[in-house]
Design an enzyme around this catalytic site. Structure first.
Site, short mmCIF file in Angstrom:
data_model
loop_
_atom_site.label_atom_id
_atom_site.label_comp_id
_atom_site.label_asym_id
_atom_site.label_seq_id
_atom_site.Cartn_x
_atom_site.Cartn_y
_atom_site.Cartn_z
N MET A 52 4.19 9.91 8.03
CA MET A 52 4.89 10.36 9.57
C MET A 52 3.92 8.73 10.87
O MET A 52 4.16 9.08 11.92
CB MET A 52 3.63 11.50 10.32
CG MET A 52 3.75 11.92 9.45
SD MET A 52 4.02 14.03 9.84
CE MET A 52 2.29 14.01 10.16
N HIS A 56 -1.71 2.55 8.10
CA HIS A 56 -2.46 1.78 8.03
C HIS A 56 -2.59 2.01 6.14
O HIS A 56 -1.69 1.67 5.94
CB HIS A 56 -4.10 2.81 7.97
CG HIS A 56 -3.28 4.62 7.37
ND1 HIS A 56 -3.80 4.65 6.18
CD2 HIS A 56 -3.41 5.81 7.88
CE1 HIS A 56 -3.63 5.76 5.80
NE2 HIS A 56 -3.36 6.48 6.80
N HIS A 59 -1.56 3.69 3.40
CA HIS A 59 -0.01 3.55 3.76
C HIS A 59 0.99 2.49 3.09
O HIS A 59 1.53 3.28 1.68
CB HIS A 59 0.78 4.21 4.62
CG HIS A 59 0.53 4.73 5.38
ND1 HIS A 59 -0.37 5.17 6.57
CD2 HIS A 59 0.76 6.16 5.17
CE1 HIS A 59 -0.17 6.51 6.97
NE2 HIS A 59 0.84 7.24 6.32
N GLN A 177 -1.22 19.25 -0.28
CA GLN A 177 -0.32 18.54 -0.73
C GLN A 177 0.72 18.31 -1.61
O GLN A 177 1.58 18.09 -2.09
CB GLN A 177 0.19 17.95 0.85
CG GLN A 177 1.04 16.87 1.20
CD GLN A 177 1.53 15.87 2.10
OE1 GLN A 177 1.91 16.92 3.83
NE2 GLN A 177 1.38 15.15 2.24
N LEU A 200 -7.49 5.48 0.37
CA LEU A 200 -8.26 4.35 0.48
C LEU A 200 -9.24 4.29 1.26
O LEU A 200 -8.80 5.64 2.54
CB LEU A 200 -6.71 2.99 0.76
CG LEU A 200 -7.37 2.02 -0.43
CD1 LEU A 200 -6.51 2.40 -1.55
CD2 LEU A 200 -5.77 1.51 1.07
#
Ligand code: PAF
Length: 306
Positions: A52, A56, A59, A177, A200
């Site tokens: 989305m 950071h 990702h 999820q 992370l």
């Protein structure tokens, strides 16, 4: 007409054509699919990192893994309205497309960003499909965020059908999820491998999240309590009962003026059902959702085998 809004390129064309690297932003799935066709036609793999935005390091680690394992990589950036049950949370979710593209550019590889508007992805009807994820959707996040996993399932189904990836990468911060997505691809018969990747963390332990960008300095500093609590539960798990751990966690949050606990649960890793007591041979994880002001943070941790 081909429409790519922006190309963040790093070209060394004069040295070697093969060194052309670019991060390209596509707003239309039709054009992106044409581009990806050159890979799928040659039976090359496409890695996909759905996000989305407000990217950071967490990702980036997913994108790096996707780059290592695939011939092409797509990152989607789309704040999905159907997975929010809180209008203000949706409105305030950070939207930082240019900064996201700049961050991806630092990887010095070719990356396709798919940043659609709602219509390109959903068409004219922005509604969720109703899913039965075998009960996974009712626990924790599902209990506190009504319709959340229908929204996640709906958008991922649309994204997987638009991009047709070989592999898709998800962080374990959203562990529930991840389990739902594995179920989704079975339900929808989508030929994509779902790959879970480790959480992370910031230096003080807070799980990296796009929402961290909204924390004040103090909230950011104090939010390490979530990580520290999970570590404590992890270290005590073999010797303490689950109700004892439950009250220990609740008490520690009661005493913390910066965070409000929404839930703490120890659940079976496989079914995500709440565990009241430990059974030999089962695997468990601890899960926390807490508010720092109006910002909702979640985290989880594997617990030792018993
Ligand atoms: O984890 C997220 O950022 C979102 O839930 C996802 C998977 C991109 C779907 O909107």
């Amino acid at each position: 007409m081909r429409k790519i809004t922006k190309i963040y390129a790093d070209c060394a064309l004069y040295v070697n054509f093969a060194r052309f690297r670019a991060v390209m932003i596509y707003h239309q799935q039709k054009i992106l699919r044409e581009e990806l066709h050159s890979y799928t036609q040659k039976k090359q793999s496409v890695g996909f990192v759905p996000t989305m935005g407000a990217l950071h390091e967490g990702h980036i680690s997913l994108v790096q893994k996707a780059l290592e394992e695939n011939d092409a990589v797509v990152v989607s950036i789309f704040v999905n309205p159907t997975q929010f049950d809180n209008a203000s949370d949706l409105e305030k979710y950070p939207r930082t497309l240019t900064a996201d593209a700049e961050l991806l550019k630092k990887l010095e590889r070719t990356i396709y960003i798919y940043a659609p508007n709602t219509e390109d992805l959903y068409g004219s009807q922005v509604i969720s499909k109703k899913y039965n994820f075998g009960g996974l959707e009712h626990a924790m996040e599902g209990k506190y965020r009504s319709g959340h996993f229908d929204g996640v399932g709906t958008v991922l189904n649309l994204l997987f059908r638009a991009i047709e990836p070989t592999r898709a990468y998800f962080g374990e911060k959203d562990f529930q999820q991840l389990q739902v997505v594995k179920r989704l691809v079975t339900i929808e018969k989508l030929p994509v491998d779902i790959i879970g990747c480790p959480i992370l963390r910031e230096d003080h332990g807070l799980a990296m999240s796009s929402r961290n960008k909204r924390l004040t300095k103090t909230q950011f500093k104090e939010a390490d309590h979530i990580y520290k609590t999970l570590k404590k539960v992890q270290s005590l798990f073999t010797e303490q009962s689950i109700p004892k751990l439950q009250s220990l966690v609740e008490k520690s949050f009661d005493e913390d003026p910066h965070l409000e606990l929404e839930y703490f649960e120890i659940a079976s890793t496989k079914t995500l059902k709440t565990a009241q007591r430990k059974r030999k041979g089962n695997e468990y994880r601890a899960f926390i959702a807490a508010y720092a002001g109006e910002i909702r943070l979640i985290d989880n941790m594997e617990l030792p085998k018993i």
